[in-house]
Write an enzyme that holds these catalytic residues in place. Structure first.
Site, PDB file in Angstrom:
ATOM      1  N   LYS A 114       0.829  -1.204   0.000  1.00 29.40           N
ATOM      2  CA  LYS A 114       0.000   0.000   0.000  1.00 29.40           C
ATOM      3  C   LYS A 114       0.868   1.261   0.000  1.00 29.40           C
ATOM      4  CE  LYS A 114      -3.776  -2.315   2.408  1.00 29.40           C
ATOM      5  NZ  LYS A 114      -4.629  -2.289   3.619  1.00 29.40           N
TER       6      LYS A 114
ATOM      7  N   ARG B 288      -0.879 -14.484   4.607  1.00 29.57           N
ATOM      8  CA  ARG B 288      -1.676 -13.749   5.598  1.00 29.57           C
ATOM      9  C   ARG B 288      -1.021 -13.819   6.978  1.00 29.57           C
ATOM     10  NH1 ARG B 288      -5.940 -11.311   4.199  1.00 29.57           N
ATOM     11  NH2 ARG B 288      -6.947 -11.442   6.235  1.00 29.57           N
TER      12      ARG B 288
ATOM     13  N   THR C  61      -4.543  -7.316  10.854  1.00 31.76           N
ATOM     14  CA  THR C  61      -4.923  -6.113  10.107  1.00 31.76           C
ATOM     15  C   THR C  61      -4.657  -4.847  10.909  1.00 31.76           C
ATOM     16  OG1 THR C  61      -6.607  -7.350   8.902  1.00 31.76           O
ATOM     17  CG2 THR C  61      -6.844  -4.955   8.944  1.00 31.76           C
TER      18      THR C  61
ATOM     19  N   ARG D 183       3.356  -6.307   9.380  1.00 31.30           N
ATOM     20  CA  ARG D 183       2.636  -5.237  10.075  1.00 31.30           C
ATOM     21  C   ARG D 183       3.163  -5.028  11.488  1.00 31.30           C
ATOM     22  NH1 ARG D 183      -2.998  -7.460   7.677  1.00 31.30           N
ATOM     23  NH2 ARG D 183      -3.010  -6.272   5.725  1.00 31.30           N
TER      24      ARG D 183
ATOM     25  N   HIS E 194      -1.639  -5.684   1.748  1.00 32.74           N
ATOM     26  CA  HIS E 194      -2.928  -6.361   1.617  1.00 32.74           C
ATOM     27  C   HIS E 194      -2.657  -7.725   1.012  1.00 32.74           C
ATOM     28  CE1 HIS E 194      -7.014  -7.356   0.384  1.00 32.74           C
ATOM     29  NE2 HIS E 194      -6.474  -7.729  -0.759  1.00 32.74           N
TER      30      HIS E 194
END
Length: 138
Positions: free
Chosen positions: A9, A85, A91, A102, A120
């Site tokens: 992103k 993932r 998230t 993350r 993502h």
């Protein structure tokens, strides 16, 4: 061999994490099948995030996702969807474990700010097929 769609992103691009993210993918043994640099627009984001268009935060999400270029990729490998993932982490950056993308690099949002969570990844084979078609068959 399973395929998935993933995106770095705008915050990941701006903060210089392209190489780190791609290195993690390659070190895990996944293949990069396609890679493009794009500037997302509201139309493609409405299709990509179709289930979120009626949510109050959607305009903020569009502002964030159009704030700079994104890197879109198709990657493949054994159990790539679930493994990718896990590699991304939760998230919400404040819940992401150290060692995940993350957890290591994302920043928790301020009030009225989109969650800048760097990456993502598709959450299912069906989502992967749909997202690959949206972004690469545009």
């Amino acid at each position: 061999m399973e395929q998935t769609f993933f995106m770095i992103k705008p915050d990941g691009v701006k903060r210089g994490f392209i190489g780190e993210v791609i290195s993690r993918i390659e070190r895990r043994g996944f293949s990069i099948d396609r890679l493009e640099v794009r500037h997302a627009d509201a139309d493609i984001l409405k299709r990509h995030y179709a289930e979120l268009t009626d949510r109050p935060f959607f305009p903020t999400l569009v502002d964030y996702m159009t704030s700079g270029p994104v890197i879109i990729e198709v990657i493949s490998g054994e159990e790539v969807i679930s493994t990718w993932r896990t590699m991304m982490g939760s998230t919400n950056p404040k819940d992401a474990l150290p060692g995940t993308i993350r957890g290591d690099f994302a920043q928790a949002p301020s009030p009225n700010q989109a969650t800048c969570n760097i990456v993502h990844g598709s959450d299912s084979p069906e989502s992967a097929t749909r997202e690959i078609a949206i972004w690469f068959n545009n």
